[in-house]
Write a protein that holds these residues in place. Structure first.
Motif, PDB file in Angstrom:
ATOM      1  N   GLU A   1       0.822  -1.205   0.000  1.00 37.98           N
ATOM      2  CA  GLU A   1       0.000   0.000   0.000  1.00 37.98           C
ATOM      3  C   GLU A   1       0.857   1.256   0.000  1.00 37.98           C
ATOM      4  OE1 GLU A   1      -3.765   2.253   0.574  1.00 37.98           O
ATOM      5  OE2 GLU A   1      -2.985   0.563  -0.572  1.00 37.98           O
ATOM      6  N   LEU A   2       1.927   1.291   0.803  1.00 38.47           N
ATOM      7  CA  LEU A   2       2.798   2.462   0.806  1.00 38.47           C
ATOM      8  C   LEU A   2       3.451   2.641  -0.561  1.00 38.47           C
ATOM      9  CD1 LEU A   2       4.270   4.817   2.104  1.00 38.47           C
ATOM     10  CD2 LEU A   2       5.938   3.198   3.049  1.00 38.47           C
ATOM     11  N   ALA A   3       3.897   1.554  -1.171  1.00 36.64           N
ATOM     12  CA  ALA A   3       4.513   1.637  -2.500  1.00 36.64           C
ATOM     13  C   ALA A   3       3.524   2.167  -3.527  1.00 36.64           C
ATOM     14  CB  ALA A   3       5.042   0.267  -2.922  1.00 36.64           C
ATOM     15  N   ARG A   4       2.296   1.666  -3.479  1.00 35.21           N
ATOM     16  CA  ARG A   4       1.280   2.103  -4.449  1.00 35.21           C
ATOM     17  C   ARG A   4       0.923   3.567  -4.247  1.00 35.21           C
ATOM     18  NH1 ARG A   4      -3.868   3.054  -4.590  1.00 35.21           N
ATOM     19  NH2 ARG A   4      -4.105   2.535  -2.388  1.00 35.21           N
ATOM     20  N   GLN A   5       0.706   3.966  -2.994  1.00 33.35           N
ATOM     21  CA  GLN A   5       0.351   5.360  -2.732  1.00 33.35           C
ATOM     22  C   GLN A   5       1.472   6.304  -3.152  1.00 33.35           C
ATOM     23  OE1 GLN A   5      -1.109   6.405   1.113  1.00 33.35           O
ATOM     24  NE2 GLN A   5      -2.648   4.778   1.191  1.00 33.35           N
TER      25      GLN A   5
ATOM     26  N   PRO B   1      -6.916   5.542  -0.864  1.00 33.54           N
ATOM     27  CA  PRO B   1      -6.468   4.604   0.176  1.00 33.54           C
ATOM     28  C   PRO B   1      -7.260   3.304   0.130  1.00 33.54           C
ATOM     29  CG  PRO B   1      -6.742   6.816   1.070  1.00 33.54           C
ATOM     30  CD  PRO B   1      -7.349   6.822  -0.301  1.00 33.54           C
ATOM     31  N   ARG B   2      -6.561   2.186   0.288  1.00 32.50           N
ATOM     32  CA  ARG B   2      -7.213   0.874   0.252  1.00 32.50           C
ATOM     33  C   ARG B   2      -6.970   0.101   1.541  1.00 32.50           C
ATOM     34  NH1 ARG B   2      -5.136  -0.715  -5.878  1.00 32.50           N
ATOM     35  NH2 ARG B   2      -6.161   1.049  -6.960  1.00 32.50           N
ATOM     36  N   PHE B   3      -5.716  -0.156   1.848  1.00 36.55           N
ATOM     37  CA  PHE B   3      -5.429  -0.940   3.050  1.00 36.55           C
ATOM     38  C   PHE B   3      -5.512  -0.078   4.301  1.00 36.55           C
ATOM     39  CE2 PHE B   3      -2.452  -2.803   6.134  1.00 36.55           C
ATOM     40  CZ  PHE B   3      -3.022  -4.061   6.263  1.00 36.55           C
ATOM     41  N   PHE B   4      -4.849   1.064   4.298  1.00 38.77           N
ATOM     42  CA  PHE B   4      -4.981   2.024   5.392  1.00 38.77           C
ATOM     43  C   PHE B   4      -6.236   2.871   5.159  1.00 38.77           C
ATOM     44  CE2 PHE B   4      -0.386   1.199   5.087  1.00 38.77           C
ATOM     45  CZ  PHE B   4      -0.136   0.782   6.393  1.00 38.77           C
ATOM     46  N   ASP B   5      -6.744   3.478   6.223  1.00 37.09           N
ATOM     47  CA  ASP B   5      -7.991   4.231   6.076  1.00 37.09           C
ATOM     48  C   ASP B   5      -7.791   5.634   5.523  1.00 37.09           C
ATOM     49  OD1 ASP B   5      -6.839   5.457   8.241  1.00 37.09           O
ATOM     50  OD2 ASP B   5      -8.599   5.341   9.535  1.00 37.09           O
TER      51      ASP B   5
END
Length: 336
Positions: free
Chosen positions: A170-174, A186-190
């Motif tokens: 998720e961090l890499a994608r964001q 945001p998908r995994f984190f809110d």
């Protein structure tokens, strides 16, 4: 050691599970046959070990009587379901999930309380603490008799790998979306974690505390042998892939002697003391290393019994996988 042992790693496709396999190879652990196990979704993939790719199989159907030792690096639900089955089959277990109370699974960091293993016999269950508790206990234990620690205040800045491979992805994608000026969803984190800091890691209870904070407090008390120790912990999510950082304040019953404290930290196992005027960072120093780095060792400006510290540690390696493998080494030496 000429004898070899058949080993299982449960959660073998996760960040910690893969690191356990890597460290087993690095430390020349006497592995006979290595069984890599995971959920049905992850089964079929492979993990490299000693020049070969070992296929990952489903844990559900595995016969634990085939192995002498199992590392459980999946979540609490998996440990609660399968660790008892392993123990009944005569297989000793090193659990990293925090699923079991201390009276069932003693919390052990080999550098500070390996003696807790002395009373174990037969197939045994041992807990490897959370990465945060491991790092803090390694540094606080050598200072206990110098300070007579009364209170610990810690802000734990946790890498996204704390919450698993999904957090890393998720961090890499964001980060990629923001750098490419694309809308962020945001998908995994809110909410946005890239280039941001989140004030909590997980869902808080009715009193505002998250599970990682409560686990850290409980395990730190157990590791230090101080059940009444006052601990205040805040876990925050930072946009770092691997490597945790801790801002720590210790309140002691004795005046701080910085020279004695630095000498004690310099001599302690598992710790690297950074010279005054410098400080360590998770990415530049801790990642990939087998020690906890300590810097910014300083007294308080208005309280002679207060000490400030800055710690960094590789959460997946030093805080989790290496500690678990060290426990495995102790178990095969005296108990398996």
């Amino acid at each position: 050691m000429s004898q070899s042992f058949d080993i299982a790693v449960i959660g073998a496709t996760g960040t910690v599970g893969e690191t356990i396999v890597q460290i087993l190879e690095e430390r020349d652990f006497p592995v006979g046959e290595l069984h890599l196990l995971a959920s049905a979704e992850s089964a079929g993939s492979s993990v490299p070990f000693r020049g070969k790719n070992v296929r990952v199989r489903e844990v559900d159907a595995f016969d634990f009587s085939r192995v002498r030792l199992a590392f459980f690096a999946a979540g609490p639900a998996v440990s609660l379901s399968f660790a008892p089955r392993a123990l009944q089959a005569g297989c000793s277990v090193v659990d990293l999930s925090g699923a079991f109370p201390a009276d069932q699974a003693p919390q052990v960091v080999p550098e500070i309380n390996a003696a807790r293993l002395a009373g174990l016999s037969g197939a045994c269950l041992v807990a490897s603490p959370s990465p945060s508790a491991t790092a803090l206990a390694l540094v606080l234990a050598p200072l206990q008799d110098l300070l007579d620690i009364q209170r610990v205040d810690v802000t734990a800045c946790l890498a996204v790998s704390t919450v698993g491979r999904e957090g890393v992805s998720e961090l890499a994608r964001q980060t990629a979306e923001l750098l490419n000026v694309r809308p962020l969803e945001p998908r995994f984190f809110d909410r946005q974690v890239a280039f941001n800091v989140l004030a909590q890691v997980g869902t808080p209870d009715a009193d505002g505390h998250v599970a990682l904070e409560k686990r850290l407090i409980l395990e730190l008390r157990q590791l230090l042998g101080l059940p009444l120790l006052k601990v205040a912990a805040s876990c925050v999510q930072v946009p770092v892939f691997f490597g945790d950082s801790f801002s720590v304040s210790l309140q002691g019953a004795r005046d701080v002697d910085l020279q004695a404290i630095n000498e004690r930290l310099e001599a302690a196992a598992g710790i690297e003391l950074v010279e005054a005027g410098d400080y360590p960072t998770p990415v530049g120093d801790a990642v990939g290393q087998d020690v906890v780095y300590v810097g910014r060792v300083r007294g308080s400006m208005d309280d002679p019994k207060q000490l400030g510290l800055w710690l960094v540690s590789d959460n997946a390696r030093k805080g989790a996988a290496l500690n678990a493998v060290q426990l495995g080494e102790l178990l095969i030496k005296d108990h398996v």
